[in-house]
Write a protein that holds these residues in place. Structure first.
Motif, PDB file in Angstrom:
ATOM      1  N   UNK A   1       8.060  -4.192   2.305  1.00  0.00           N
ATOM      2  CA  UNK A   1       7.489  -4.716   3.616  1.00  0.00           C
ATOM      3  C   UNK A   1       6.141  -5.289   3.104  1.00  0.00           C
ATOM      4  N   UNK A   2       6.028  -6.484   3.364  1.00  0.00           N
ATOM      5  CA  UNK A   2       4.602  -7.116   3.127  1.00  0.00           C
ATOM      6  C   UNK A   2       3.684  -7.055   4.085  1.00  0.00           C
ATOM      7  N   UNK A   3       2.332  -7.240   4.211  1.00  0.00           N
ATOM      8  CA  UNK A   3       1.422  -7.109   5.189  1.00  0.00           C
ATOM      9  C   UNK A   3       1.237  -8.569   5.794  1.00  0.00           C
TER      10      UNK A   3
ATOM     11  N   UNK B   1       2.384   2.691   4.925  1.00  0.00           N
ATOM     12  CA  UNK B   1       1.902   1.311   4.892  1.00  0.00           C
ATOM     13  C   UNK B   1       2.430   0.244   4.298  1.00  0.00           C
ATOM     14  N   UNK B   2       2.220  -0.872   4.769  1.00  0.00           N
ATOM     15  CA  UNK B   2       2.730  -2.161   4.492  1.00  0.00           C
ATOM     16  C   UNK B   2       2.070  -2.544   3.336  1.00  0.00           C
ATOM     17  N   UNK B   3       2.658  -3.255   2.330  1.00  0.00           N
ATOM     18  CA  UNK B   3       2.113  -3.617   1.067  1.00  0.00           C
ATOM     19  C   UNK B   3       1.187  -4.728   1.141  1.00  0.00           C
TER      20      UNK B   3
ATOM     21  N   UNK C   1       4.175   3.243   0.438  1.00  0.00           N
ATOM     22  CA  UNK C   1       4.506   1.950   1.205  1.00  0.00           C
ATOM     23  C   UNK C   1       5.889   2.008   1.763  1.00  0.00           C
ATOM     24  N   UNK C   2       6.064   1.107   2.666  1.00  0.00           N
ATOM     25  CA  UNK C   2       7.553   0.981   3.233  1.00  0.00           C
ATOM     26  C   UNK C   2       8.289   0.102   2.359  1.00  0.00           C
TER      27      UNK C   2
ATOM     28  N   UNK D   1       8.455 -12.726   4.186  1.00  0.00           N
ATOM     29  CA  UNK D   1       7.962 -11.668   4.888  1.00  0.00           C
ATOM     30  C   UNK D   1       8.344 -10.531   4.051  1.00  0.00           C
ATOM     31  N   UNK D   2       9.405 -10.377   3.465  1.00  0.00           N
ATOM     32  CA  UNK D   2       9.983  -9.226   2.848  1.00  0.00           C
ATOM     33  C   UNK D   2      10.014  -9.511   1.217  1.00  0.00           C
ATOM     34  N   UNK D   3       9.735  -8.687   0.207  1.00  0.00           N
ATOM     35  CA  UNK D   3       9.883  -8.755  -1.066  1.00  0.00           C
ATOM     36  C   UNK D   3      11.250  -8.276  -1.636  1.00  0.00           C
TER      37      UNK D   3
END
Length: 294
Positions: free
Chosen positions: A124-126, A183-185, A101-102, A74-76
């Motif tokens: 943070x990924x969407x 925004x989330x990525x 992005x966050x 969920x996170x890169x």
């Protein structure tokens, strides 16, 4: 979900409670561990293996960390090691490219201003991503940021856990970031962009071509190199790695050379790489055995 642990344990990963069910918010609340800056490699290994907390963000089907049990991320995480440009330039690139992005950015254990600039970037990924998409996003972000750095091969391993933020006498001078009001990525948008990058096609593993051997009288070195590239089946990885280390030690290769070679082989030629801990412990065991003349 957020899973934490330390490297040198057989205990399953621990699921962390989150105040708002957002994996990324874990970094806002996390209180960094404090360590002295490692004086040598032995002390560094001791901290990394036995004390420093590691993290995986995503979904695991079993709490024992490996590629089979990690379903998605969920996170890169990007490791930016050995930065070869002014730290201010690196920071400016990250702020420019990720302004909307966050993301979180924090120094790692060996960070030292000017001399050894090392950071970890968390985006943070969407949506959660599988191993293939994760590798594409890693490639694309590194390309997009355009930072001159030393690539950490561990980024290629899907289940590789990353160390959480820490404090040393030097990280007080580092520039940490936690940007949480953007925004989330957007994963799918950027996957299309990254896969259309000409460099992406070149970086992808290519189908193995058919070669006809041009050597009818193969020497030891040639046979050994062939075996390294051929790799091993999943069930035989540990024994295979042990044997290859022993062969390199037996022909008098420097310890540093042996370790670097086996890390490269592990990350690139096995169907599922062993963990860094497993590789190092095998290497350490074999070097001790070799020094005793066994």
């Amino acid at each position: 979900m957020i899973y934490t642990n330390i490297v040198n344990t057989k205990a399953p990963m621990k699921i962390e409670k989150l105040r708002d069910n957002r994996d990324f918010s874990f970094f806002k609340d996390y209180e960094p561990q404090s360590f002295p800056y490692p004086a040598n490699e032995k002390q560094e290994r001791e901290i990394k293996l036995n004390h420093m907390k590691i993290i995986i963000a995503g979904t695991m089907t079993d709490l024992h960390r490996n590629n089979d049990n990690l379903k998605s991320r969920s996170l890169l995480f990007l490791d930016i090691d050995g930065v070869q440009e002014p730290e201010t330039d690196m920071m400016a690139k990250i702020e420019l490219k990720l302004n909307g992005f966050n993301y979180a950015l924090y120094p790692t254990l060996k960070y030292k201003p000017i001399e050894n600039v090392r950071y970890r970037l968390v985006v943070e990924l969407d949506r959660e991503v599988n191993a293939e998409d994760y590798q594409t996003l890693i490639f694309g972000l590194y390309e997009t940021l355009g930072i001159v750095y030393t690539f950490d091969q561990s980024n290629k391993t899907f289940s590789q856990a990353q160390a959480l933020p820490i404090i040393t006498e030097y990280t007080k001078e580092a520039q940490t970031r936690y940007q949480d009001d953007k925004k989330v990525f957007p994963v799918d948008t950027f996957l299309k962009i990254f896969r259309n990058n000409p460099n992406y096609t070149q970086a992808k593993p290519k189908q193995k071509p058919f070669y006809k051997s041009n050597h009818t009288n193969k020497k030891y070195t040639g046979a050994f190199l062939d075996e390294l590239v051929a790799g091993a089946e999943h069930f035989n990885r540990n024994n295979w790695i042990t044997r290859q280390i022993g062969r390199m030690l037996s022909v008098g290769a420097d310890l540093e050379t042996v370790y670097k070679m086996i890390v490269v082989v592990n990350e690139n030629f096995l169907p599922e790489p062993l963990t860094q801990k497993e590789v190092y412990e095998t290497f350490e065991s074999m070097t001790k055995k070799h020094s005793r003349g066994a």
